[in-house]
Design a protein around this motif. Structure first.
Motif, PDB file in Angstrom:
ATOM      1  N   GLU A 155       0.797  -0.681  -0.341  1.00 57.58           N
ATOM      2  CA  GLU A 155       0.022   0.035  -0.145  1.00 57.58           C
ATOM      3  C   GLU A 155       0.953   1.062  -0.529  1.00 57.58           C
TER       4      GLU A 155
ATOM      5  N   ALA B 244       3.743   5.446  -5.394  1.00 58.36           N
ATOM      6  CA  ALA B 244       3.284   5.879  -6.657  1.00 58.36           C
ATOM      7  C   ALA B 244       2.512   7.170  -7.164  1.00 58.36           C
ATOM      8  N   ARG B 245       1.508   7.068  -6.546  1.00 58.88           N
ATOM      9  CA  ARG B 245       0.181   7.860  -6.177  1.00 58.88           C
ATOM     10  C   ARG B 245       1.328   9.176  -6.583  1.00 58.88           C
ATOM     11  N   LEU B 246       1.916   9.395  -4.981  1.00 56.46           N
ATOM     12  CA  LEU B 246       2.707  10.827  -4.907  1.00 56.46           C
ATOM     13  C   LEU B 246       3.673  11.216  -5.383  1.00 56.46           C
ATOM     14  N   ARG B 247       4.061  10.153  -6.317  1.00 54.52           N
ATOM     15  CA  ARG B 247       5.019  10.520  -7.311  1.00 54.52           C
ATOM     16  C   ARG B 247       4.342  11.252  -8.480  1.00 54.52           C
ATOM     17  N   THR B 248       3.667  10.333  -8.549  1.00 58.45           N
ATOM     18  CA  THR B 248       2.666  10.958 -10.252  1.00 58.45           C
ATOM     19  C   THR B 248       1.886  11.974  -9.696  1.00 58.45           C
ATOM     20  N   LEU B 249       1.516  11.987  -9.008  1.00 60.85           N
ATOM     21  CA  LEU B 249       0.905  13.842  -8.213  1.00 60.85           C
ATOM     22  C   LEU B 249       2.019  14.989  -7.938  1.00 60.85           C
ATOM     23  N   SER B 250       3.542  14.455  -7.810  1.00 66.97           N
ATOM     24  CA  SER B 250       4.125  15.495  -7.518  1.00 66.97           C
ATOM     25  C   SER B 250       4.489  16.326  -8.519  1.00 66.97           C
TER      26      SER B 250
ATOM     27  N   GLU C 296       4.389   1.650  -1.351  1.00 63.54           N
ATOM     28  CA  GLU C 296       4.524   1.731  -2.457  1.00 63.54           C
ATOM     29  C   GLU C 296       3.349   2.586  -3.612  1.00 63.54           C
ATOM     30  N   HIS C 297       1.791   1.783  -3.224  1.00 62.02           N
ATOM     31  CA  HIS C 297       1.242   2.603  -4.043  1.00 62.02           C
ATOM     32  C   HIS C 297       1.386   4.156  -4.219  1.00 62.02           C
ATOM     33  N   THR C 298       0.798   3.907  -2.767  1.00 64.81           N
ATOM     34  CA  THR C 298       0.464   5.451  -2.042  1.00 64.81           C
ATOM     35  C   THR C 298       2.195   6.989  -3.038  1.00 64.81           C
TER      36      THR C 298
END
Length: 413
Positions: free
Chosen positions: A346, A352-358, A348-350
């Motif tokens: 979870e 990744a999402r953070l990185r995507t949104l960063s 890692e997924h978060t």
């Protein structure tokens, strides 16, 4: 208070003859009376018809002289002898010459056995009504008295029977023996005195009153009222052992324990040493059996307890618990690892999402962030003017630049 004769004074004393006359006159006023007593002595003087009797009270050390005619004795009590119980009709007389008192009898009746028994029956009812025979007041004898008081005739068979049988049963028994007359006119006073002596002795714990067999007349002293009351008043328990088994004088009813014979009295006052040893042996055997039974039951109970699995293999319970603990620990470890793995996924997924949104991800694609010196982000060309210094932030670093010009709209410049 007035009197017929002048009073005697120190200045006017009475002569002896006057005193004797007055005593005789006062005694003469008693008149003719019937007197009951026991003949202590009878004297027939040769050559004279006068008979002298000494009449004794059976219950007290008191006596009176009786003077009568030989014909009166032969008519009313033929064959009269010492110890006989009689009733006399007499008049008291004071013999001034000797200063003595005697009874002048004109009739003598010898008390027969039937009349004696009737009197004893009346006395028995009287004493019973007064509570002297009450079983509730009778005391138990001590198990092993420190000293036994014995009242009996001197060198009598009764004394021998009591002492011999008692010492045969308990060799160390201690006796205090008082020898008394057990029949005749002096029997009752002597027995009463002996009772008083033994009752005052603190070491005497039981008193035995013993006499061998005899006729009803011989045993009369043990049915005397004064003796019965003396036995009743004793603080020390009294055992009556008078006569044979069939003889029942009144003292038997008053005594705390009635023994049929002197030998029976010895059996009642002390225990039998042989019997006590036998009883102790039996008690010891019962105690041994009881203790053996108790120990056997407790051993069986211990064996049953020890045969239980938990006591037979004590480590079994620990092993079971250790296995349970291991299983629980493994399950906890698996559960924790699973939860950690799931949390890591979870995370890692978060991430990744953070990185995507960063914004960094956008910068890494070639974009930059322009900020004025005050930190405000430049969102439009109108936010700056030529000559302004701005800070340009790219993916890996930042730098400053000077605005040389602006281009409005979507045109590239």
């Amino acid at each position: 208070m007035t009197t017929d004769a002048p009073s005697s004074t120190s200045d006017s004393p009475w002569p002896v003859r006057v005193v004797s006359q007055k005593i005789g006159a006062w005694i003469g006023k008693l008149g003719w009376i019937w007197v009951d007593g026991q003949v202590a002595q009878i004297t027939r003087r040769p050559g004279t018809n006068t008979v002298f009797l000494t009449l004794r009270d059976p219950s007290a050390d008191l006596s009176l002289t009786v003077t009568t005619n030989r014909d009166v004795v032969d008519l009313g009590a033929p064959g009269l002898s010492d110890g006989a119980r009689i009733v006399v009709h007499a008049r008291p007389e004071f013999y001034a010459a000797r200063g003595s008192l005697s009874l002048r009898a004109d009739e003598i009746r010898q008390v027969g056995l039937g009349e004696l028994l009737a009197r004893l029956e009346q006395l028995k009812k009287l004493l019973a009504a007064e509570g002297l025979f009450d079983r509730a007041r009778k005391r138990r004898l001590p198990f092993l008295p420190s000293k036994v008081g014995l009242i009996t005739g001197r060198a009598s068979a009764a004394e021998r029977d009591v002492l011999t049988n008692a010492r045969r049963r308990w060799p160390t028994v201690d006796f205090r023996v008082i020898n008394v007359a057990v029949q005749g006119t002096s029997a009752v006073p002597q027995i009463i005195d002996a009772l008083a002596v033994l009752d005052r002795d603190e070491t005497v714990e039981v008193i035995v009153l013993a006499r061998g067999g005899g006729s009803t007349e011989d045993l009369l002293p043990f049915s005397d009222e004064a003796l019965c009351r003396a036995v009743f008043a004793c603080r020390t328990p009294v055992v009556s052992a008078v006569g044979h088994e069939t003889d029942v004088p009144l003292v038997d009813f008053v005594a705390d324990v009635r023994a049929s014979t002197p030998t029976d009295a010895a059996k009642r006052v002390v225990p039998d040493l042989a019997d006590e040893f036998r009883l102790i042996g039996q008690a010891k055997q019962r105690l041994d059996r009881a203790m053996s039974g108790l120990l056997d039951r407790e051993q069986h109970r211990l064996d049953a307890i020890r045969s239980r699995p938990v006591f037979a293999r004590p480590l079994t319970m620990v092993e079971h618990r250790a296995s349970d603990v291991t299983q629980l620990r493994d399950r906890a470890t698996r559960n924790l690892n699973h939860r950690l793995d799931r949390a890591s996924t979870e995370l890692e997924h978060t991430l990744a999402r953070l990185r995507t949104l960063s914004p960094l991800a956008t910068l890494e694609r070639g974009y930059a962030i322009v900020q004025r010196p005050d930190g405000a982000v430049v969102r439009a060309a109108a936010d700056v003017t030529p000559g302004d210094e701005v800070r340009v932030r790219v993916a890996s670093s930042s730098f400053t630049a000077t605005v040389s010009g602006t281009v409005s709209g979507n045109s590239e410049g």
